[in-house]
Scaffold this active site. Structure first.
Site, PDB file in Angstrom:
ATOM      1  N   GLY A   1     -39.786 -14.737  14.895  1.00 50.85           N
ATOM      2  CA  GLY A   1     -39.130 -15.958  15.331  1.00 50.85           C
ATOM      3  C   GLY A   1     -37.636 -15.739  15.340  1.00 50.85           C
TER       4      GLY A   1
ATOM      5  N   GLN B   1     -28.631 -17.759  15.267  1.00 55.33           N
ATOM      6  CA  GLN B   1     -28.671 -16.406  14.694  1.00 55.33           C
ATOM      7  C   GLN B   1     -28.044 -15.368  15.620  1.00 55.33           C
ATOM      8  OE1 GLN B   1     -33.094 -16.715  13.659  1.00 55.33           O
ATOM      9  NE2 GLN B   1     -32.302 -15.448  12.012  1.00 55.33           N
TER      10      GLN B   1
ATOM     11  N   CYS C   1     -35.962 -13.346   6.674  1.00 53.94           N
ATOM     12  CA  CYS C   1     -35.150 -13.890   7.762  1.00 53.94           C
ATOM     13  C   CYS C   1     -34.251 -12.771   8.280  1.00 53.94           C
ATOM     14  CB  CYS C   1     -34.303 -15.047   7.229  1.00 53.94           C
ATOM     15  SG  CYS C   1     -33.231 -15.795   8.464  1.00 53.94           S
ATOM     16  N   LEU C   2     -34.165 -12.641   9.605  1.00 57.85           N
ATOM     17  CA  LEU C   2     -33.322 -11.588  10.188  1.00 57.85           C
ATOM     18  C   LEU C   2     -31.856 -11.757   9.763  1.00 57.85           C
ATOM     19  CD1 LEU C   2     -34.783 -11.426  13.815  1.00 57.85           C
ATOM     20  CD2 LEU C   2     -35.198  -9.822  11.926  1.00 57.85           C
TER      21      LEU C   2
ATOM     22  N   HIS D   1     -39.442 -22.837   9.619  1.00 51.86           N
ATOM     23  CA  HIS D   1     -38.335 -21.925   9.280  1.00 51.86           C
ATOM     24  C   HIS D   1     -37.283 -21.925  10.400  1.00 51.86           C
ATOM     25  CE1 HIS D   1     -36.832 -17.894   7.645  1.00 51.86           C
ATOM     26  NE2 HIS D   1     -36.206 -18.010   8.796  1.00 51.86           N
ATOM     27  N   GLU D   2     -37.744 -21.787  11.650  1.00 48.93           N
ATOM     28  CA  GLU D   2     -36.792 -21.685  12.775  1.00 48.93           C
ATOM     29  C   GLU D   2     -36.093 -23.010  13.041  1.00 48.93           C
ATOM     30  OE1 GLU D   2     -36.026 -18.800  13.578  1.00 48.93           O
ATOM     31  OE2 GLU D   2     -37.767 -17.764  12.755  1.00 48.93           O
TER      32      GLU D   2
ATOM     33  N   HIS E   1     -33.191 -23.587  10.898  1.00 47.85           N
ATOM     34  CA  HIS E   1     -31.964 -22.918  11.360  1.00 47.85           C
ATOM     35  C   HIS E   1     -31.127 -23.839  12.243  1.00 47.85           C
ATOM     36  CE1 HIS E   1     -32.051 -18.790   9.949  1.00 47.85           C
ATOM     37  NE2 HIS E   1     -33.296 -18.616  10.349  1.00 47.85           N
TER      38      HIS E   1
END
Ligand code: CO
Length: 163
Positions: A41, A46, A89-90, A131-132, A135
């Site tokens: 994702g 990000q 998480c990236l 999660h996304e 963000h």
């Protein structure tokens, strides 16, 4: 990629109101970055854009049409039932912690053409979406772990003290 400590990750992202070719190109770019970074994702902040776009790839987890974008996504229902699973998480490399989230959600969103949908998701896809979408609201998964674990990550310099 923007990393924890970057102020863009704390901003409330702006809604999308123009569904044109530029948006579709941007979505394609996001999917490419998600694959290159080996993520499942990705949210636009990000990669430096404070806009309400996420892409999700759940093709290894369930059948369905993935990867796909969710534009202006909003969770309108959370199940009372929750579970705890490890997330990464990236934007927070090397950190993996257990996070409690709703097992089932109802999400309102638009596709890249602006068409509106309201759909229910469960388990892993529900978790990725939560999660996304966090963000887009300036929330990181380390905000949802226990304060003691967060303090430990700060002490280990895995995350900055102020982010
Ligand atoms: Co993330």
């Amino acid at each position: 990629m923007r990393y924890i400590g970057d102020p863009i990750l704390r901003k409330h992202a702006q809604a999308i109101d123009t569904f044109d070719k530029k948006l579709r190109t941007f979505v394609d770019d996001m999917i490419e970055v998600m694959y290159k970074e080996d993520g499942i994702g990705l949210a636009a902040p990000q990669i430096g854009f404070s806009t309400r776009i996420i892409v999700v790839d759940a093709s290894e987890l369930i059948n369905g049409e993935y990867p796909r974008p969710f534009i202006n996504p909003e969770i309108i229902e959370f199940s009372d039932e929750t579970d705890v699973k490890e997330e990464g998480c990236l934007s927070i490399p090397g950190v993996y912690e257990e996070v409690r989230r709703a097992v089932k959600i109802k999400v309102k969103y638009q596709d890249e053409k602006g068409k509106e949908f309201t759909e229910e998701y469960t388990d892993w896809v529900a978790r990725i979406l939560q999660h996304e979408i966090d963000h887009l609201n300036g929330i990181l998964f380390v905000d949802r772990i226990s304060p003691i674990k967060r303090q430990l990550l700060i002490a280990q310099k895995a995350i900055p003290a102020i982010y």
